[in-house]
Design a protein around this motif. Structure first.
Motif, PDB file in Angstrom:
ATOM      1  N   PHE A  28       4.535  51.127  42.450  1.00 50.58           N
ATOM      2  CA  PHE A  28       4.083  50.256  43.525  1.00 50.58           C
ATOM      3  C   PHE A  28       3.204  51.015  44.508  1.00 50.58           C
ATOM      4  O   PHE A  28       3.386  52.211  44.734  1.00 50.58           O
ATOM      5  N   THR A  29       2.258  50.309  45.111  1.00 50.95           N
ATOM      6  CA  THR A  29       1.482  50.865  46.208  1.00 50.95           C
ATOM      7  C   THR A  29       2.329  50.807  47.476  1.00 50.95           C
ATOM      8  O   THR A  29       3.430  50.236  47.494  1.00 50.95           O
ATOM      9  N   GLU A  30       1.813  51.364  48.576  1.00 48.95           N
ATOM     10  CA  GLU A  30       2.532  51.316  49.845  1.00 48.95           C
ATOM     11  C   GLU A  30       2.710  49.879  50.326  1.00 48.95           C
ATOM     12  O   GLU A  30       3.628  49.589  51.097  1.00 48.95           O
ATOM     13  N   GLU A  31       1.834  48.974  49.865  1.00 42.85           N
ATOM     14  CA  GLU A  31       1.934  47.565  50.269  1.00 42.85           C
ATOM     15  C   GLU A  31       2.893  46.762  49.403  1.00 42.85           C
ATOM     16  O   GLU A  31       3.064  45.553  49.610  1.00 42.85           O
ATOM     17  N   GLY A  32       3.512  47.406  48.398  1.00 42.17           N
ATOM     18  CA  GLY A  32       4.433  46.694  47.527  1.00 42.17           C
ATOM     19  C   GLY A  32       3.757  45.931  46.411  1.00 42.17           C
ATOM     20  O   GLY A  32       4.361  45.030  45.813  1.00 42.17           O
ATOM     21  N   THR A  33       2.524  46.275  46.093  1.00 46.95           N
ATOM     22  CA  THR A  33       1.805  45.647  44.984  1.00 46.95           C
ATOM     23  C   THR A  33       1.690  46.632  43.831  1.00 46.95           C
ATOM     24  O   THR A  33       1.894  47.838  43.987  1.00 46.95           O
ATOM     25  N   LEU A  34       1.355  46.124  42.655  1.00 49.42           N
ATOM     26  CA  LEU A  34       1.194  46.984  41.492  1.00 49.42           C
ATOM     27  C   LEU A  34       0.032  47.946  41.703  1.00 49.42           C
ATOM     28  O   LEU A  34      -1.037  47.555  42.184  1.00 49.42           O
TER      29      LEU A  34
ATOM     30  N   GLY B  32      10.439  45.159  52.308  1.00 47.90           N
ATOM     31  CA  GLY B  32      11.233  44.822  51.130  1.00 47.90           C
ATOM     32  C   GLY B  32      10.630  43.771  50.236  1.00 47.90           C
ATOM     33  O   GLY B  32      11.345  43.118  49.470  1.00 47.90           O
ATOM     34  N   ILE B  33       9.293  43.587  50.288  1.00 46.26           N
ATOM     35  CA  ILE B  33       8.618  42.599  49.448  1.00 46.26           C
ATOM     36  C   ILE B  33       7.803  43.334  48.396  1.00 46.26           C
ATOM     37  O   ILE B  33       6.949  44.167  48.718  1.00 46.26           O
ATOM     38  N   PHE B  34       8.036  43.006  47.119  1.00 40.61           N
ATOM     39  CA  PHE B  34       7.344  43.672  46.021  1.00 40.61           C
ATOM     40  C   PHE B  34       6.835  42.621  45.034  1.00 40.61           C
ATOM     41  O   PHE B  34       7.561  41.700  44.668  1.00 40.61           O
ATOM     42  N   LEU B  35       5.583  42.755  44.616  1.00 34.24           N
ATOM     43  CA  LEU B  35       4.962  41.815  43.681  1.00 34.24           C
ATOM     44  C   LEU B  35       4.755  42.507  42.339  1.00 34.24           C
ATOM     45  O   LEU B  35       4.121  43.556  42.272  1.00 34.24           O
ATOM     46  N   ILE B  36       5.304  41.917  41.265  1.00 31.71           N
ATOM     47  CA  ILE B  36       5.061  42.506  39.943  1.00 31.71           C
ATOM     48  C   ILE B  36       4.052  41.696  39.140  1.00 31.71           C
ATOM     49  O   ILE B  36       3.849  41.948  37.952  1.00 31.71           O
ATOM     50  N   ASN B  37       3.430  40.721  39.785  1.00 37.98           N
ATOM     51  CA  ASN B  37       2.228  40.105  39.248  1.00 37.98           C
ATOM     52  C   ASN B  37       1.065  40.694  40.025  1.00 37.98           C
ATOM     53  O   ASN B  37       1.217  41.079  41.181  1.00 37.98           O
ATOM     54  N   GLY B  38      -0.089  40.805  39.412  1.00 38.58           N
ATOM     55  CA  GLY B  38      -1.243  41.316  40.126  1.00 38.58           C
ATOM     56  C   GLY B  38      -1.587  40.424  41.304  1.00 38.58           C
ATOM     57  O   GLY B  38      -1.302  39.222  41.310  1.00 38.58           O
ATOM     58  N   THR B  39      -2.195  40.977  42.330  1.00 38.93           N
ATOM     59  CA  THR B  39      -2.529  40.221  43.529  1.00 38.93           C
ATOM     60  C   THR B  39      -3.786  39.389  43.332  1.00 38.93           C
ATOM     61  O   THR B  39      -4.504  39.523  42.340  1.00 38.93           O
ATOM     62  N   GLY B  40      -4.057  38.548  44.337  1.00 39.21           N
ATOM     63  CA  GLY B  40      -5.290  37.767  44.311  1.00 39.21           C
ATOM     64  C   GLY B  40      -6.518  38.655  44.259  1.00 39.21           C
ATOM     65  O   GLY B  40      -7.485  38.358  43.544  1.00 39.21           O
TER      66      GLY B  40
END
Length: 390
Positions: free
Chosen positions: A360-366, A153-161
């Motif tokens: 979202f990707t499967e990892e909850g990232t954009l 249930g964790i989703f990031l709508i900013n790009g990752t590192g």
């Protein structure tokens, strides 16, 4: 065609989504869910953000952006016929404060979290919200450690590192950089980003000539500056926050450094130029595009300024979009039940955000990070330099 960034366009879109979802509640996949039809009162969203401490400037930006989205959604009929409301708590960008604040939000009965600025403060809240069944749509914090935590249930709508590191190296290569120095401030976000750049640089022709860590909160970085200059880099990538970044830029210039300085998104703020002074001129940064960089976003900016008496600062748009993502998911789920909302967020495909169509990707990232290159403009704020699309 309706401008998606105008108030009329946004309200029409929200109204259409609400109508479709409410129609689905009378039958079909989500029909008959008691939460969609029986509960009354507002749906409460929670936000952790820094309202005190060194990053306190960003808390109001995030709160204002989120509240702006909530007001628009409520004006369009709410979510499942109910109003949204926002409860905020100060995490001060501190892990201990964030843990206490997250637990307090849980007692407020929030159904989703739309906060998270500092990665180091956001990371310890992940298991707290997960255990309580509270999905998180994180607008700013983007350390790879948030992804590696592997909480549901964790989703990031900013790009990752990792995505920001890709942008930094793409720009360095475009500038013909051969010798790159990495400087971090020992925070989770900053060190994680520097490590990602170092790892990815191994696949390029760029040599990492220095990996330097500074101690946040100091005023004299002369020892670090001497190490950096001795390494003789073509470019320095500062991955920390703007307070130390401004001081280091000034002290580098005083020591005679005349190479390029690239800063990460934690430093992309007008206050950087105030601290750096003349040394801030021409400094570049990796950042997701802000409303003033987007065609057609003038109405949104004007509305924000009218409501809050100032322009929208960094992460106001991401916080705005975090609310919209949660609202869309609850509508599509026909429920505020945690598992249903999480699955609905995963299924979103094409919701138009400031950063572009959402998936979202499967990892909850954009699926796409959306980082661009900005530079300090004549007014001291950062303006778009290169969208890295060419």
């Amino acid at each position: 065609m309706t401008n998606p960034f105008s108030r009329r366009g946004r309200v029409l879109a929200l109204g259409a989504v609400a109508a479709l979802a409410l129609g689905a509640c009378s039958g079909g996949v989500t029909g008959g869910d008691e939460d969609a039809t029986g509960d009354e009162g507002p749906i409460t969203l929670g936000m952790l953000a820094p309202f005190s401490g060194s990053e306190a400037a960003f808390g109001p930006y995030m709160e204002n952006g989120a509240q702006m989205a909530i007001d628009e959604i409520n004006e369009a009929g709410g979510v499942l016929g109910r109003d949204l409301e926002l409860v905020t708590e100060d995490d001060a960008c501190d892990a201990t404060s964030a843990t206490a604040a997250a637990n307090k939000l849980i007692t407020e009965g929030i159904v989703a979290s739309v906060g998270g600025y500092c990665s180091g403060a956001t990371l310890p809240t992940l298991p707290i919200f997960a255990q309580a069944g509270v999905p998180m749509v994180i607008p700013a914090a983007n350390s790879n450690q948030l992804v590696d935590a592997d909480e549901e249930g964790i989703f990031l709508i900013n790009g990752t590192g990792d995505q920001q590191a890709q942008a930094a190296l793409a720009w360095a290569e475009k500038q013909g950089v051969q010798r790159l120095a990495l400087v971090d401030d020992n925070t989770d976000y900053s060190a994680d980003l520097a490590a990602a750049v170092a790892e990815q640089a191994a696949e390029t022709d760029i040599e990492i000539v220095l990996e330097e860590s500074v101690t946040a909160g100091e005023s004299d970085y002369s020892a670090n500056v001497n190490s950096i200059i001795s390494a003789d880099p073509d470019m320095i990538y500062w991955t920390g926050y703007y307070q130390e970044g401004g001081l280091i830029a000034s002290q580098l210039a005083s020591a005679g450094y005349d190479g390029e300085l690239l800063v990460a998104d934690g430093t992309v703020d007008a206050q950087f130029a105030e601290i750096a002074g003349a040394a801030g001129e021409g400094v570049e940064g990796t950042f997701t595009q802000t409303p003033d960089m987007l065609e057609g976003a003038g109405d949104w900016i004007a509305e924000y300024e009218e409501l809050y008496g100032e322009g929208p600062g960094p992460y106001s748009t991401q916080a705005y979009d975090a609310v919209r993502v949660v609202a869309e998911a609850i509508e599509q789920a026909g429920s505020t039940e945690s598992d249903a909302v999480i699955e609905a967020i995963k299924a979103i495909d094409g919701l138009e955000l400031f950063s572009g169509p959402l998936k979202f990707t499967e990892e909850g990232t954009l699926a796409e990070g959306g980082f661009a290159i900005v530079e300090v403009g004549p007014e001291g704020d950062f303006v778009l330099l290169d969208d890295l699309q060419g």
